[in-house]
Every structure is written in structure tokens, then in C-alpha cells.
Design an enzyme around this catalytic site. Structure first.
Site, PDB file in Angstrom:
ATOM      1  N   SER A 268       0.984  -1.065   0.021  1.00 20.73           N
ATOM      2  CA  SER A 268       0.122  -0.128  -0.045  1.00 20.73           C
ATOM      3  C   SER A 268       0.757   1.516   0.001  1.00 20.73           C
ATOM      4  O   SER A 268       1.689   1.363  -0.947  1.00 20.73           O
ATOM      5  CB  SER A 268      -1.042  -0.060   1.083  1.00 20.73           C
ATOM      6  OG  SER A 268      -1.937   0.663   0.862  1.00 20.73           O
ATOM      7  N   LYS A 272       4.225   2.179  -2.507  1.00 18.96           N
ATOM      8  CA  LYS A 272       4.069   3.369  -3.425  1.00 18.96           C
ATOM      9  C   LYS A 272       5.866   3.618  -3.101  1.00 18.96           C
ATOM     10  O   LYS A 272       6.459   3.970  -4.043  1.00 18.96           O
ATOM     11  CB  LYS A 272       3.447   4.567  -2.951  1.00 18.96           C
ATOM     12  CG  LYS A 272       1.980   4.094  -2.893  1.00 18.96           C
ATOM     13  CD  LYS A 272       1.170   5.376  -2.377  1.00 18.96           C
ATOM     14  CE  LYS A 272      -0.241   5.073  -1.942  1.00 18.96           C
ATOM     15  NZ  LYS A 272      -1.361   4.566  -2.678  1.00 18.96           N
ATOM     16  N   TRP A 361     -10.300   0.135  -4.375  1.00 15.64           N
ATOM     17  CA  TRP A 361      -9.846   1.536  -4.096  1.00 15.64           C
ATOM     18  C   TRP A 361      -8.229   1.374  -4.724  1.00 15.64           C
ATOM     19  O   TRP A 361      -7.977   2.429  -5.201  1.00 15.64           O
ATOM     20  CB  TRP A 361      -9.724   1.490  -2.608  1.00 15.64           C
ATOM     21  CG  TRP A 361      -9.172   2.782  -2.112  1.00 15.64           C
ATOM     22  CD1 TRP A 361      -8.134   3.003  -1.248  1.00 15.64           C
ATOM     23  CD2 TRP A 361      -9.809   3.844  -2.270  1.00 15.64           C
ATOM     24  NE1 TRP A 361      -7.994   4.497  -0.995  1.00 15.64           N
ATOM     25  CE2 TRP A 361      -9.318   4.973  -1.384  1.00 15.64           C
ATOM     26  CE3 TRP A 361     -11.030   4.453  -2.776  1.00 15.64           C
ATOM     27  CZ2 TRP A 361      -9.391   6.529  -1.296  1.00 15.64           C
ATOM     28  CZ3 TRP A 361     -11.465   5.687  -2.629  1.00 15.64           C
ATOM     29  CH2 TRP A 361     -10.672   6.847  -1.877  1.00 15.64           C
ATOM     30  N   HIS A 412      -7.689  -5.964   1.018  1.00 15.09           N
ATOM     31  CA  HIS A 412      -6.612  -5.119   1.116  1.00 15.09           C
ATOM     32  C   HIS A 412      -5.520  -5.518   2.304  1.00 15.09           C
ATOM     33  O   HIS A 412      -5.798  -5.371   3.459  1.00 15.09           O
ATOM     34  CB  HIS A 412      -6.764  -3.626   1.281  1.00 15.09           C
ATOM     35  CG  HIS A 412      -5.602  -2.581   1.330  1.00 15.09           C
ATOM     36  ND1 HIS A 412      -4.837  -2.542   0.031  1.00 15.09           N
ATOM     37  CD2 HIS A 412      -5.168  -1.898   2.158  1.00 15.09           C
ATOM     38  CE1 HIS A 412      -3.925  -1.581   0.208  1.00 15.09           C
ATOM     39  NE2 HIS A 412      -4.097  -1.166   1.555  1.00 15.09           N
TER      40      HIS A 412
HETATM   41  C1  GTR Z   1      -5.396   4.322   2.038  1.00 16.77           C
HETATM   42  C2  GTR Z   1      -4.769   5.199   1.085  1.00 16.77           C
HETATM   43  C3  GTR Z   1      -3.952   4.249  -0.048  1.00 16.77           C
HETATM   44  C4  GTR Z   1      -3.242   3.420   0.594  1.00 16.77           C
HETATM   45  C5  GTR Z   1      -3.718   2.754   2.123  1.00 16.77           C
HETATM   46  C6  GTR Z   1      -2.594   1.956   2.759  1.00 16.77           C
HETATM   47  O1  GTR Z   1      -6.080   5.022   2.828  1.00 16.77           O
HETATM   48  O2  GTR Z   1      -5.852   5.906   0.416  1.00 16.77           O
HETATM   49  O3  GTR Z   1      -3.372   5.032  -1.009  1.00 16.77           O
HETATM   50  O4  GTR Z   1      -1.890   3.722   0.806  1.00 16.77           O
HETATM   51  O5  GTR Z   1      -4.235   3.803   2.721  1.00 16.77           O
HETATM   52  O6  GTR Z   1      -1.402   2.401   3.230  1.00 16.77           O
HETATM   53  O7  GTR Z   1      -2.838   1.243   3.346  1.00 16.77           O
END
Ligand code: GTR
Length: 434
Positions: A268, A272, A361, A412
């Protein structure tokens, strides 16, 4: 049981035929997630659960979204097309890097600093004798100010040295990489990596820069920033990537680690950061993005309801990227890059991208397509990348030549089955299996 195996084998063959048809005589194949390495029963449990539920399913069709055109990674700023690996390396790569620095992740200041490494604890009989534990402090100093990155590292004892290693940029609490192993987390399955002959390390992203919008007063920004931050000054994602490179500086001094076989992995927001690390720091031989989504692996120009947009990420996390990135809120088509070009910066080194079916998402297909559209740059180097333009079925992986993609069922998260898939690919990248 036998019947379902037959059905699975038929599906795998079908997928292989399809992927070959989609993109020529590629070396990729679907379904190897469940085909390979049947020796460890605890792994089979994870995989068969995934496979049972997902068997034969493909990812849902795209929702409606506006049409878009991706920028061509091979079109130079002077309008000339890049036709060779040499031209990419000497001309285009630095242009693309600069576009990402200027418009998305920001630029690391050139402020000088000193670094030191200290092994504060070592246990050669960790994990019941299977591994050597090292706890290392990487300290970066400027004048009287400093910050310390605490690294936990396990190196397998029963493996010929030096060994390949995985470094996790851990965006969850340090309890996920417990050096005592009293608490075990799928987010960082150290025993699994050690059993497979890999060293495994982690640091907490917040050691480098706390994940909050505090006006860039603390962490690496507080240490290195000038009094006035320009619009392309680095954000937190870039700081975490910088931290991963500083850990790599330590790795290069550790004789137990194969410096040409180091993978960086993140989930996540950590994913990045892992991609941006790998794009900039060519010492990483394998770059792994798990469900990194918006401004990670997924294409920004795919705009649909239910997916994170540039405006949304910049609003919710105003400290992650450079100020200039905010000028693209709601204007994704105006970006001079898209995220396939970030993947392309990793070429010809190996890249692995993983998605989860319910993680809309993060836009699973957008993550897949970034790898596909980085393909032309890999091909300059004679590599096929994924070698397929068709997503694998849920629960399966494509291990291509230089690139990997998998999508598993579920939400996720970074799970043991994700790690198993990345380790399988690493085995291939590092020549541990044919
Ligand atoms: C979310 C964000 C994502 C992702 C995520 C995470 O809220 O919108 O881009 O990075 O967090 O890091 O789990």
C-alpha cells in the site's frame, strides 16, 4: 478432488494458450502459484484455500470510465523515439525520472549528512538455530541533529553465503517485525523466508518520517530540508524510499548478504515507497509492490467511482507527495507521466506487482496494466516483462521474464500467500529454480 485437479489443469493450459496468443511466444504462464513447490504442507494450506474459493474466476470487468491515452514512455522530450536500451539509459530514463521528481514524489535535498551503522544486538541462534538475528541502527546525522532507522534482520544459517534478501518498508507497527518472534505476523513472515534460504529485514517507515502532516518539521524532512521548501520538495513517500536506500547502504557492508540480490517490498503506501525506491536506486534487483494503488502501481488515468483519485490522495494525505502534484487534482490527463512509466524506470531489473480482488480502491486492473505498459521498455533490454496482456485468474500468478503479477482473492492486505508468490518469483529471478 481428482476431478477438481483436472479442471484446474485444464484451466491453466487454457490460460497459457491465451497468454501466449495475447503476446507472442512469452515465457510467462498462469497458475504456477499452485503448481510449484508442493513440499511444504503449511503453504499448501494457504494456497489451496485461495484456489478452492477462486477456481476459474477472473477479475470483474471494468466499470465505466472516461477514455484516456497513456503517455508513451519511449517518446523523448525532443519528439524522437527511443529505439534501443542504450538510448533509454543515456537519454530517456533520466528525463522520466525528472518528470516524477518534479511532478509527483518530489526531490531529495542535496544537503550533506553523515551515516553510521551499529549492530546493537546479534543472536546467531535465533529461530531455534535456523537464523542469525541482527538488530542494526542506521543513523543519519547533520550537525547535532540525527535520526535513527532501527532495522531487524534475520539471515538463514543453513544456506550458502551470501544470501538474497528481502527488505520490507513496514508501514504497520514494529510489532509486525518482532525480533523476538514471540509475535508473528503474515505481514513479515520471517520464518517462511528463512526456510526458503532468504534473509529478511524490515524497518518502520515512521523511523524515517512520521506519517502525518506536520508541515515537514520532523523526520528526514526536519533533518535535511532547507528553510524554504520548493514546490518539488520531497514528501513522505520519497522520504521512506530514501530510508530504504540508507538501509541498503548498510546491507552493502554485510558480508552475509548478496548485494546483487536484494529485493525491496512494501504494501500500500509502503508499496508506493518501494516502487519509488526501486525506480531511483538501481542497487535493488527486485522491486515488489503489494496493492500499492494510486500513485503506486495503478494507472492514474483510469478514473472510476470507487477508486482512489489523485485529488483524493492529495487531500487525505497532503504530506505524501510534492506540492506540484496537487496541481493535477482532477487533471490526471495533464500529468506528463503515468504509473507504467514508474515501473519502466525499474527495467531491466525485476518487478513484482500483486493485487487483491476486493481491493478496488487500489484498482487491480490498473495495477496490472501498468506492468503491461512498461513492457516496451523491458523489451528494449530483450526481456518480455509479463509477456501477457491478459490478467491471470484469481489465485494465479504470471511469472514473466522480468515481471510478475498476481491477484488473489480477499481484501487489502499483505498476506502469507502474497509473500509465497513473491518468493516464488524471486527464486526465478535469482536463479534458484529453472
Ligand atoms: C489508504 C490510501 C491508499 C493506501 C492505503 C494504505 O487510505 O488511500 O493510497 O496507501 O491507505 O497505505 O493502506
Amino acid at each position: 478432488m481428482f476431478k477438481s485437479q483436472l479442471r484446474r489443469a485444464a484451466l491453466i493450459m487454457l490460460a497459457m494458450v491465451y497468454s501466449a496468443a495475447a503476446d507472442g511466444p512469452a515465457k510467462s504462464h498462469a497458475g504456477n502459484w499452485s503448481r510449484q513447490r508442493a513440499q511444504r504442507p503449511e503453504e499448501q494450506d494457504v494456497r489451496s484455500k485461495t484456489d478452492r474459493a477462486a477456481q476459474g474466476r477472473t477479475f470483474q470487468p471494468d466499470p465505466d470510465m472516461p477514455a484516456f491515452t497513456l503517455p508513451d514512455p519511449l517518446l523523448g522530450a525532443d519528439g524522437r523515439r527511443i529505439g534501443t536500451a542504450e538510448e533509454w539509459k543515456t537519454r530517456r530514463r533520466s528525463e522520466v525520472m525528472e518528470l516524477f521528481r518534479k511532478n509527483v514524489y518530489g526531490r531529495v535535498p542535496e544537503t550533506s549528512y553523515t551515516k553510521s551503522f551499529k549492530v546493537i544486538h546479534q543472536d546467531p541462534r535465533a529461530m531455534g538455530g535456523a537464523a542469525t538475528l541482527k538488530q542494526v541502527q542506521v543513523t543519519l546525522s547533520r550537525g547535532q541533529a540525527s535520526l535513527t532507522i532501527s532495522v531487524v534482520l534475520f539471515i538463514p544459517n543453513r544456506a550458502p553465503k551470501p544470501v538474497p534478501a528481502f527488505l520490507l518498508i513496514c508501514n504497520r507497527g514494529p510489532e509486525n517485525f518482532d525480533p523476538t518472534r514471540e509475535r508473528k505476523s503474515e505481514f513479515w513472515p520471517a520464518e517462511e523466508a528463512i526456510a526458503r534460504g532468504y534473509a529478511i529485514a524490515a524497518f518502520h517507515n515512521e523511523d524515517v518520517d512520521p506519517d502525518k502532516h506536520d508541515g515537514f518539521k520532523d523526520g528526514a524532512h526536519g533533518l535535511l530540508d532547507a528553510a524554504v521548501r520548493p514546490p518539488d520538495a520531497w514528501g513522505s513517500i520519497s522520504a521512506w524510499a530514501w530510508g530504504a536506500s540508507r538501509v541498503m547502504d548498510y546491507f552493502e557492508t554485510d558480508a552475509g548478504l548478496a548485494r546483487d540480490k536484494i529485493a525491496v517490498i512494501g504494501h500500500s503506501r509502503g508499496g508506493k515507497a518501494a516502487l519509488w525506491t526501486g525506480a531511483q536506486d538501481e542497487r535493488f534487483a527486485l522491486v515488489v509492490s503489494n496493492e500499492s494503488g494510486c500513485t503506486g502501481a495503478s494507472l492514474s488515468r483510469r478514473r472510476f467511482q470507487g477508486k482512489e483519485s489523485v485529488a483524493r490522495i492529495n487531500t487525505a494525505f497532503p504530506h505524501w507527495f510534492c506540492e506540484t502534484y496537487k496541481t493535477y487534482n482532477g487533471r490526471e490527463d495533464a500529468l506528463p507521466v503515468d504509473q507504467h512509466m514508474l515501473i519502466a524506470l525499474i527495467a531491466p531489473r525485476a518487478v513484482a506487482v500483486g493485487s487483491a480482488e476486493q481491493d478496488l480502491w487500489a484498482d487491480p486492473r490498473g495495477e496490472f496494466l501498468s506492468v503491461v505498459h512498461a513492457g516496451p521498455v523491458y523489451r528494449l533490454f530483450g526481456r518480455q516483462a509479463l509477456g501477457s496482456a491478459a490478467m491471470p485468474e484469481i489465485g494465479a500468478a504470471l511469472h514473466g521474464d522480468g515481471a510478475h503479477y498476481h491477484i488473489r482473492e480477499g481484501k487489502h492486505d499483505l498476506t502469507l500467500s502474497d509473500w509465497q508468490s513473491y518468493l516464488d518469483f524471486a527464486d526465478k529471478v535469482f536463479g534458484r529454480v529453472k
